[in-house]
Every structure is written in structure tokens, then in C-alpha cells.
Design an enzyme around this catalytic site. Sequence first.
Site, PDB file in Angstrom:
ATOM      1  N   LYS A 180     -10.222 -79.972  47.584  1.00  0.00           N
ATOM      2  CA  LYS A 180     -11.707 -79.906  48.039  1.00  0.00           C
ATOM      3  C   LYS A 180     -12.564 -80.783  47.390  1.00  0.00           C
ATOM      4  O   LYS A 180     -12.928 -80.261  45.901  1.00  0.00           O
ATOM      5  CB  LYS A 180     -11.944 -78.524  47.920  1.00  0.00           C
ATOM      6  CG  LYS A 180     -13.098 -77.878  49.087  1.00  0.00           C
ATOM      7  CD  LYS A 180     -14.450 -78.810  48.875  1.00  0.00           C
ATOM      8  CE  LYS A 180     -15.452 -78.425  47.824  1.00  0.00           C
ATOM      9  NZ  LYS A 180     -16.486 -79.082  47.619  1.00  0.00           N
ATOM     10  N   GLY A 233     -15.914 -78.708  36.712  1.00  0.00           N
ATOM     11  CA  GLY A 233     -17.158 -78.675  37.231  1.00  0.00           C
ATOM     12  C   GLY A 233     -18.315 -77.659  36.372  1.00  0.00           C
ATOM     13  O   GLY A 233     -17.801 -77.740  34.942  1.00  0.00           O
ATOM     14  N   SER A 234     -19.073 -76.980  36.785  1.00  0.00           N
ATOM     15  CA  SER A 234     -20.136 -76.468  36.034  1.00  0.00           C
ATOM     16  C   SER A 234     -19.561 -74.908  35.600  1.00  0.00           C
ATOM     17  O   SER A 234     -18.568 -74.456  36.013  1.00  0.00           O
ATOM     18  CB  SER A 234     -21.414 -75.890  36.851  1.00  0.00           C
ATOM     19  OG  SER A 234     -21.148 -75.230  37.923  1.00  0.00           O
ATOM     20  N   GLY A 238     -17.328 -72.343  37.166  1.00  0.00           N
ATOM     21  CA  GLY A 238     -16.146 -72.007  36.735  1.00  0.00           C
ATOM     22  C   GLY A 238     -15.568 -70.315  36.577  1.00  0.00           C
ATOM     23  O   GLY A 238     -14.811 -69.942  36.572  1.00  0.00           O
ATOM     24  N   CYS A 289     -17.835 -85.047  31.453  1.00  0.00           N
ATOM     25  CA  CYS A 289     -17.683 -83.870  30.743  1.00  0.00           C
ATOM     26  C   CYS A 289     -17.502 -84.036  29.153  1.00  0.00           C
ATOM     27  O   CYS A 289     -17.973 -83.122  28.411  1.00  0.00           O
ATOM     28  CB  CYS A 289     -16.563 -83.208  31.378  1.00  0.00           C
ATOM     29  SG  CYS A 289     -15.209 -84.474  31.508  1.00  0.00           S
ATOM     30  N   GLU A 386     -25.622 -78.702  27.825  1.00  0.00           N
ATOM     31  CA  GLU A 386     -25.323 -79.895  28.278  1.00  0.00           C
ATOM     32  C   GLU A 386     -26.221 -80.262  29.441  1.00  0.00           C
ATOM     33  O   GLU A 386     -26.755 -79.627  30.251  1.00  0.00           O
ATOM     34  CB  GLU A 386     -23.932 -79.541  29.158  1.00  0.00           C
ATOM     35  CG  GLU A 386     -23.290 -80.683  29.752  1.00  0.00           C
ATOM     36  CD  GLU A 386     -21.979 -80.443  30.482  1.00  0.00           C
ATOM     37  OE1 GLU A 386     -21.752 -79.637  31.275  1.00  0.00           O
ATOM     38  OE2 GLU A 386     -20.966 -80.978  30.245  1.00  0.00           O
TER      39      GLU A 386
END
Length: 484
Positions: A180, A233-234, A238, A289, A386
Site C-alpha cells: 500500500k 512512516g509517522s 506506527g 527518516c 522530528e
Amino acid sequence: MPVMPLGLDPSLCFINGDWVPSTGGAHAALINPSDGSTLCDIARGTDEDIDRAVTAASEALRSEWGKATAAERGRVLAKIGHGMLQHIDELAQLEAMDVGKPLKQARADVVALARYMEFYAGACDKVHGETIPYLDGYTVYTLREPHGVTGHIIPWNYPMQIIGRSVGAALAMGNAAVLKPAEEACLTALAFAEIARAAGLPRGALNVVPGLGAEAGAALTRHSGVNHVSFTGSVGVGKLIQETTARNVVPVTLELGGKSPQLVFDDADIDAALPFLVNAGVQNAGQTCSAASRILVQRGAYDRVVAEMGKRYDAFRVGPAMDDLDVGPLISARQKAIVEGYLAQGDGLEVAGRGKIVANAPSGGAYVAPVLYAGVCPDHVLAQEEIFGPVQVIIPFETEQEALEIANGTQYGLVAAVWSQNGGRQMRLAKQLRAGQVFLNNYGAGGGVELPFGGTGLSGHGREKGFEALYGFSTLKTIAAYHM
Ligand code: NAI
Ligand code: MG
């Protein structure tokens, strides 16, 4: 409308080896972040599409793909890698248009994906179990077996590299995959599927369902036919995925970003360090990342590093991806707003350098000029959270112990670097830094397909890349044979 390699229609899903429309018939607009225009419509995958994809993947495991030998899997992966390189120009253009990254970075990403395929092609038939001495009359051995159907939810910042490390390693171990891609950037994921099909990957081994995170993404993570999920991802998503997959007791690999530091000591080779210090902050407009968003500098080197990094920042030019400048736009207007929110919190801080947006940059693009802050306190929000934009903070320190405490003083732990000529210090810090990767006198944001990669703390858990990933994408069976 971008020209898709191999005449691909970007509005379709790739399920069971065929290009098919989403069952819902709905679409989402894919935006070109360099000017804000709509590139094309992509499928907005539904629960039913995900179900079809998972079913196709599990059927593939019972048929051609599941029966393929390790050597045969390797041969297909090698062909996919070769196919990527054959289409490097079109793929780099697609990625540049879709993600907004300068063409040279997009090209590097195609090469990285090809390298993953080459690496995992060669590794397929080299993963083996052990024999274990046991009681008299027994022979005990272990087998590495695939999990089965693996779900891959990837972000928009490095689609090709993350497909390589995630889908590449999963296929190498004989899993089937449902991918995805991110709704912000999914064209190269579709192109990858077509190149894999043309390379002879059996039907169902790889399925790609584009769509929204809360729809297709969530459907994939909660599907009871999925045996492993890897997510990049974030932090927020997560955590959600870890909760969802827990309900099916399914293992999950999470790669959630970081606030990675580079530590520069007085005795460092500053000239050698400088390109690594700045590039690790502005590469991919800071949407990396493993971006080194914190630069910790010892007092004796501090003024020089601030001045030299500032000079480089002042020279950075930001503009459309196709112009191939130093920095492109961010992925979206939304990401730009997030980064500008952080910059507003930098009011009052010392700005040591700032890049420039070129005059001809379209007004609809998501441009942010890179900013370098100096003299920042370790507990400032810009030194803790971040940002995921072209922003770095320089933090001064006096002693090695202080540097270590600052470096380990965030909730993240992905990558770190030490710049020093002192071998003892290198070894001490390499052990004590809280990070999944430590670089000594270099920094490789995302680089090195061979190098195991992953985090601790809010950066996530599990290891991808390198040979290590093959253990994560397999499960171990112990066989004890009694033959007295
Ligand atoms: P995100 O975590 O929402 O998106 C990443 C992927 O997860 C996309 O494919 C998305 O469709 C999917 N997703 C979203 N919600 C989901 C759900 N409920 N269930 C399953 N899948 C879901 O990240 P986003 O919003 O695009 O970026 C926000 C922040 O996340 C960035 O500012 C950055 O800090 C961080 N991020 C970190 C990345 C990394 O490389 N570690 C990559 C992208 C974002
Ligand atoms: Mg896009």
C-alpha cells in the site's frame, strides 16, 4: 499526466498479476508538489480490494511462487533490478514529479532500488538453518520459512528505496506481498509492479493497492490473512498499526523516523565532515527518516562549523524538481504547513544560514527555504521533535560526556555519527550512543543496502536492509528427529 513507463494506467490497482480498477470506483488526486497541479488520478483502494489482494497473495504461496526454489526467486529479483535500471530515466522523472525530489536524487533512488534487488537476488539461496547437537539418537536442525502474506505500508519520501528494502527482502524469503503505497506518491510503486510482472514474477506474489491510509492502509493492517506487517512512516500511525496487528498477533516492523545527531569534536577533520553535516540535513528537503537534524559541536570547532555550514546554507537554491537544484519542494502544502509551524517556534533563535527559493519557482509549489539555527538548547522543541523539513539545529557542547547526554536526550534512536580522530572516543561513543546505526567519520542517511537499519525508542523496532532483514522476513522452525 506523466508518461508512465510501459504504457501503464496509474488509476488502476495491481492484483493477482492484472491491472484492475478499484471495486469502489473512487479515485484520489495525485499532486505535483513542484507546482500544486494534479498529475493524475490514482485508485482509492477499498477493503474489498485489499481482500482480493490478500487472497491473491495467499494463493500465490500455494502455487507457482510458493513452489519456486530460492535460486528461482533470486533469478526473478535480479531481473526486476535489471528492469529498473533499463527504465532509469522514466522512473527518475516519475519520482521527481511525484515526490518533488531533484532529478539526481530520484536517479539515485532508482539505482538504490536496483541494488536492493541485486543484493536480495544473491542472498535468496544463502539463508540457511543450523544443526544443533542434542541428546543421543537425535538429529536437530532448523529451517527458515517465510511468514506467508506480508503487508507493506510505505511513505512518500523514498518510495523506491523503501520498496527495495521491504518488498525486496520479503520476496527473497519466499513471502508474498501486498503493498500500500502512500497517497501522496505512488507512481513508482505501480511502475515497480509492472516491471516485476514483465520480469516474470508469478501472479499474486506482489500486489499493489494504492489508496488512503485510513482506508486501504487500515484494511491491510487488520486483515486476518496478513502474517507480517512492515511500516515506515509517522510515530502516530506506527502506534496504531502495532495495536491493530496485535489483535491478530502478527509481527510488525516499525521504522518511524528520528532526530539523529552528528557529534563533531575539536579534533575532527572538519573539511571532511562539512559536506556530510549539511547534506544529511537537506537531502530530500530534510524529509528523510535518518536525516541528521541535530549537529552537536564542541566549543573549539564551534565557530568554524557554524560559519562554514551557514555559508553552504546561504548557497542552497530551492526550486522545481525538474530543474534539479539543491533542494526541491516538500511533498505537500500540508507538510509545508507543518514545517512552517516549527519555523515559527524558531523565532528568536540565531539563524546561521538560509537558502533561497529561485524566482521562477511556481507559486503553487510547496517550497520552504532551508534554515540552519545555531546556539540551540538541547531541550528546545526544534532540537527535540522530528521536523521532516530542511531545518537543522547546531548545539554547542564542552565535554564528551555532555555530548553523549545531549545525543541520547531525545525519545528517538535511529542513526548517529561521531567525527573525531580519537580512536578510544570513537569506540566509547559507538557503544554508548542510542541508535540502530552509528557512523564514525562519515554519515550515510539511508545509504548502504547491505547495512542493517532500524531504530530504538520512538524510532521503532525491527531491522531492515542487509542480510539481517531476511531473518525478520522469516520464521524459524526447529526439527528434532529421533532415529535410535
Ligand atoms: P503517515 O504515517 O500518515 O503515512 C505513512 C503511510 O502510512 C502512508 O502510506 C499512509 O497512507 C499510511 N497510513 C496512514 N494512516 C494509516 C492507518 N491508519 N493505517 C494504515 N496505514 C496508514 O505519515 P504522513 O502523514 O504522510 O507524514 C507525517 C509525518 O510522519 C512526517 O512529518 C514525518 O515526521 C513522519 N514520516 C516519517 C517517515 C519516515 O521515513 N520514517 C516517512 C513519512 C512520514
Ligand atoms: Mg505527489
